[in-house]
Design an enzyme around this catalytic site. Structure first.
Site, short mmCIF file in Angstrom:
data_model
loop_
_atom_site.label_atom_id
_atom_site.label_comp_id
_atom_site.label_asym_id
_atom_site.label_seq_id
_atom_site.Cartn_x
_atom_site.Cartn_y
_atom_site.Cartn_z
N GLN A 17 0.84 -1.21 0.00
CA GLN A 17 0.00 0.00 0.00
C GLN A 17 0.87 1.25 0.00
OE1 GLN A 17 -2.14 -0.77 3.75
NE2 GLN A 17 -1.02 0.89 4.73
N GLY A 18 0.21 2.39 -0.22
CA GLY A 18 0.88 3.68 -0.09
C GLY A 18 2.03 3.87 -1.09
N ILE A 19 3.09 4.51 -0.61
CA ILE A 19 4.22 4.89 -1.47
C ILE A 19 4.90 3.65 -2.05
CG2 ILE A 19 6.53 5.92 -1.40
CD1 ILE A 19 5.35 7.97 0.67
N ASP A 59 8.89 -9.88 6.04
CA ASP A 59 8.91 -9.03 7.23
C ASP A 59 10.31 -8.44 7.34
OD1 ASP A 59 9.07 -7.90 9.73
OD2 ASP A 59 8.44 -9.69 10.84
N TYR A 148 10.26 9.17 15.07
CA TYR A 148 10.13 9.11 13.60
C TYR A 148 11.19 9.99 12.94
CZ TYR A 148 7.98 9.22 8.97
OH TYR A 148 7.74 9.12 7.62
N PRO A 184 -2.86 4.88 3.29
CA PRO A 184 -3.75 4.28 4.28
C PRO A 184 -3.33 4.59 5.71
CG PRO A 184 -3.33 2.73 2.51
CD PRO A 184 -2.43 3.91 2.26
N SER A 185 -2.02 4.60 5.99
CA SER A 185 -1.62 4.85 7.37
C SER A 185 -1.83 6.31 7.76
CB SER A 185 -0.17 4.44 7.61
OG SER A 185 0.72 5.29 6.96
N ARG A 189 -4.01 7.72 10.88
CA ARG A 189 -3.53 8.70 11.86
C ARG A 189 -4.53 9.84 11.99
NH1 ARG A 189 1.19 7.24 9.42
NH2 ARG A 189 1.46 9.00 8.04
N ARG A 206 -0.02 21.97 6.45
CA ARG A 206 1.45 21.95 6.55
C ARG A 206 2.10 22.28 5.21
NH1 ARG A 206 2.83 16.61 10.23
NH2 ARG A 206 2.61 15.50 8.26
#
Ligand code: NAD
Length: 247
Positions: A17-19, A59, A148, A184-185, A189, A206
């Site tokens: 998913q995502g990037i 993983d 992060y 999705p993440s 958030r 931002r």
């Protein structure tokens, strides 16, 4: 489809998913044979049948799984490391377990994957490594992103170190520092903050451009860095952030 990656093999992490997913699709659309890896087998299954893409569960926090994967795969021409996790909070919210989790997923995974593939990539005549960092790193700080930002700054340093040490052996390493990107993440958030619309407006504000980035806008740069078009470029941290870090 064009052929900017014709004849090349690529490994992409966090590709469900995502990037990471956008990168896997962009690479495959340009002719690469892509091994799209992720820990989430269910989400990865959606890529089954996509031309040029072989989904594979991996993983990236498991050294044994990485060693087995590298032995089975051989040397890719492109390694795109996209796995990462956003922990929310200041240093006081980040206990030892949270610190270790983010370091392991965001940084140690890249260390392990690059280390596993590098000797074979050198023997294979070279490779391009593309790491996903963040603008919240050594570029700028974001509030409540202590571990992060710490780990993503480490990704910048890791990228530059690998690039410096292997520049004469055909290895290029660059990293991308995205601003806020639809994923999705990110959606999770925003929902976790309670008032979704207010949270979304805050994340959008931002960026001086007044919008979020898209995974495809990040994948476009990853494609450039993966391809021979960027053959004279290594050790760089490239910001794609809608102008966030420019103000
Ligand atoms: P995301 O967070 O929505 O998805 C992350 C993917 O990583 C998921 O498919 C998940 O299953 C996978 N994953 C989690 N743990 C894993 C593990 N142990 N092994 C393998 N895969 C695992 O995607 P995103 O938001 O596009 O983030 C991708 C990368 O881009 C991350 O490194 C993130 O830090 C970075 N980034 C994202 C943004 C943003 O705003 N979305 C901004 C800057 C940087």
């Amino acid at each position: 489809m064009t052929d900017r990656l014709a004849g090349k093999t690529a490994v992409v992490t966090a590709a469900a998913q995502g990037i990471g997913r956008a990168i896997a699709l962009a690479f495959a659309a340009e002719g690469a044979k892509v091994i799209a890896t992720d820990i989430n087998a269910g989400a990865l299954a959606a890529l089954e049948g996509t031309p040029g893409i072989t989904p594979r569960v991996l993983d990236v926090t498991s050294p044994e799984a990485i060693a087995a994967f590298a032995a089975e795969t051989g040397a890719p021409h492109v390694l795109a490391n996209a796995a990462g996790f956003v922990h929310a909070g200041t240093i006081l919210d980040c206990d030892e377990a949270a610190f270790d989790f983010s370091v392991t997923l965001n940084v140690r995974s890249m260390y392990r994957l690059i280390r596993a593939f590098l000797p074979a990539m050198v023997d294979n005549g070279g490779a391009s490594i593309v790491n996903i960092a963040s603008v919240a790193s050594s570029v700028i700080a974001a509030p409540n992103r202590f571990i992060y930002g710490t780990t993503k700054a480490a990704v910048v340093g890791l990228t530059k170190s690998v690039a410096a040490d292997f520049v004469t052996r055909g290895i290029r390493a660059n990293c991308i520092c995205p601003g806020t990107v639809e994923s999705p993440s990110l959606d999770q958030r925003m929902r976790a903050l309670g008032d979704y619309e207010t949270a979304r407006a805050a994340f959008i504000s931002r960026q001086p451009m007044g919008r979020l980035g898209t995974p495809e806008e990040i994948a476009a740069l990853a494609l450039y860095l993966a391809s021979d078009e960027s053959a004279f470029m290594s050790g760089q941290a490239l910001v794609v952030d809608g102008g966030w870090s420019n103000i």
